[in-house]
Design a protein around this motif. Structure first.
Motif, PDB file in Angstrom:
ATOM      1  N   LEU A 160       0.993  -0.767  -0.053  1.00 42.18           N
ATOM      2  CA  LEU A 160      -0.173  -0.015   0.236  1.00 42.18           C
ATOM      3  C   LEU A 160       0.683   1.496   0.186  1.00 42.18           C
ATOM      4  CD1 LEU A 160      -2.250  -1.121   2.614  1.00 42.18           C
ATOM      5  CD2 LEU A 160      -3.042  -0.721   0.021  1.00 42.18           C
ATOM      6  N   SER A 163       1.859   2.504  -3.645  1.00 42.67           N
ATOM      7  CA  SER A 163       1.438   3.050  -4.605  1.00 42.67           C
ATOM      8  C   SER A 163       0.914   4.935  -3.621  1.00 42.67           C
ATOM      9  CB  SER A 163      -0.124   2.828  -4.725  1.00 42.67           C
ATOM     10  OG  SER A 163      -1.042   2.759  -5.538  1.00 42.67           O
ATOM     11  N   LYS A 165      -2.424   5.193  -4.780  1.00 40.30           N
ATOM     12  CA  LYS A 165      -3.842   5.555  -5.358  1.00 40.30           C
ATOM     13  C   LYS A 165      -4.897   5.317  -3.818  1.00 40.30           C
ATOM     14  CE  LYS A 165      -4.509   4.504  -9.694  1.00 40.30           C
ATOM     15  NZ  LYS A 165      -4.673   2.852 -11.026  1.00 40.30           N
ATOM     16  N   ILE A 216      -7.205  -1.484  -4.150  1.00 42.56           N
ATOM     17  CA  ILE A 216      -6.541  -0.939  -2.649  1.00 42.56           C
ATOM     18  C   ILE A 216      -7.257  -0.607  -1.265  1.00 42.56           C
ATOM     19  CG2 ILE A 216      -5.522   0.964  -1.570  1.00 42.56           C
ATOM     20  CD1 ILE A 216      -4.259   0.780  -4.161  1.00 42.56           C
ATOM     21  N   ARG A 220      -6.193  -2.334   2.172  1.00 42.75           N
ATOM     22  CA  ARG A 220      -6.336  -1.515   3.756  1.00 42.75           C
ATOM     23  C   ARG A 220      -7.072  -2.277   4.447  1.00 42.75           C
ATOM     24  NH1 ARG A 220      -7.992   2.703   0.816  1.00 42.75           N
ATOM     25  NH2 ARG A 220      -4.928   3.688   0.883  1.00 42.75           N
TER      26      ARG A 220
END
Length: 230
Positions: A160, A163, A165, A216, A220
């Motif tokens: 994560l 990225s 995003k 994503i 998460r």
């Protein structure tokens, strides 16, 4: 002579960006600029610390060697991040070694210059304290991950962080080899492989040095889930 692009990156580092312009100019004009190949040593554990280091490009690892010969990865730094502040200003040996894990560019600021400027202007000391606090916060976060997260969750959070995003799918490049990723996350290489497998149901697919993340937010949620949950 440093290229203007290198100077611009250095100016945005945590160590320098809050300093007055005339101090930054002086530090940049006296800094040593070097390129390192992958695997090249930057300094060794127990060497006398004589400079503070700012990464301009690439990746650097800090590690300690145990008496058994095992390597313990302490931290990994990349563009705009600095290391070595505390020991350089105390004129004591490095407690760790530093090595380029990719081709990289580093700016070395001689510690006598920093000490001289600190005597002139206390703001220099405040900036160094801020940088040192960031390192401490990072180590505390690593310790929290080791205590509170499973191996797969630590890997999920690592992906994560690669990225920018906040939703949807994406593909990220693994910044360094899997053995170092394992060491950075407090795992053995075989445990990393098992963690990658455990992430498949939440949409992660590993292809050589790339990771495809289907969603994503799902990843998460997995990383933040209570590790005691089955």
């Amino acid at each position: 002579m440093a290229h203007e692009t290198q100077k611009a990156i250095a100016r945005q580092s945590l160590l320098l960006k809050s300093l007055p312009e005339h101090h930054i100019d002086k530090l940049l004009s006296h800094a040593i600029w070097r390129r390192y190949d992958r695997g090249e040593t930057i300094f060794l554990q127990e060497e006398e610390a004589k400079a503070v280091h700012v990464v301009l490009a690439g990746w650097v690892k800090l590690f300690r060697m145990a008496p058994t010969g095992a390597e313990a990865v302490v931290s990994v730094f990349t563009r705009g991040e600095s290391f070595g502040e505390a020991v350089a200003l105390r004129n004591v040996p490095y407690p760790v070694s530093a090595e380029a894990v990719s081709a990289c560019e580093i700016m070395h600021i001689p510690s006598p210059l920093l000490l001289s400027l600190m005597r002139e202007d206390p703001e220099i000391g405040v900036s160094i304290l801020a940088s040192t606090f960031t390192h401490l916060h990072s180590l505390v976060a690593q310790l929290e991950q080791l205590k509170a997260q499973t191996g797969a969750q630590r890997v999920a959070e690592f992906l994560l962080n690669l990225s920018d995003k906040v939703s949807g799918g994406c593909e990220v490049e693994l910044p360094y080899d899997k053995m170092l990723i394992a060491g950075r996350l407090g795992m053995k290489p075989e445990s990393l492989s098992r963690a990658f497998s455990r992430l498949k149901p939440v949409g992660v697919k590993i292809n050589r040095n790339h990771a495809e993340i289907a969603d994503i937010q799902s990843l998460r949620d997995y990383a933040e889930r209570d590790s005691s949950e089955k």
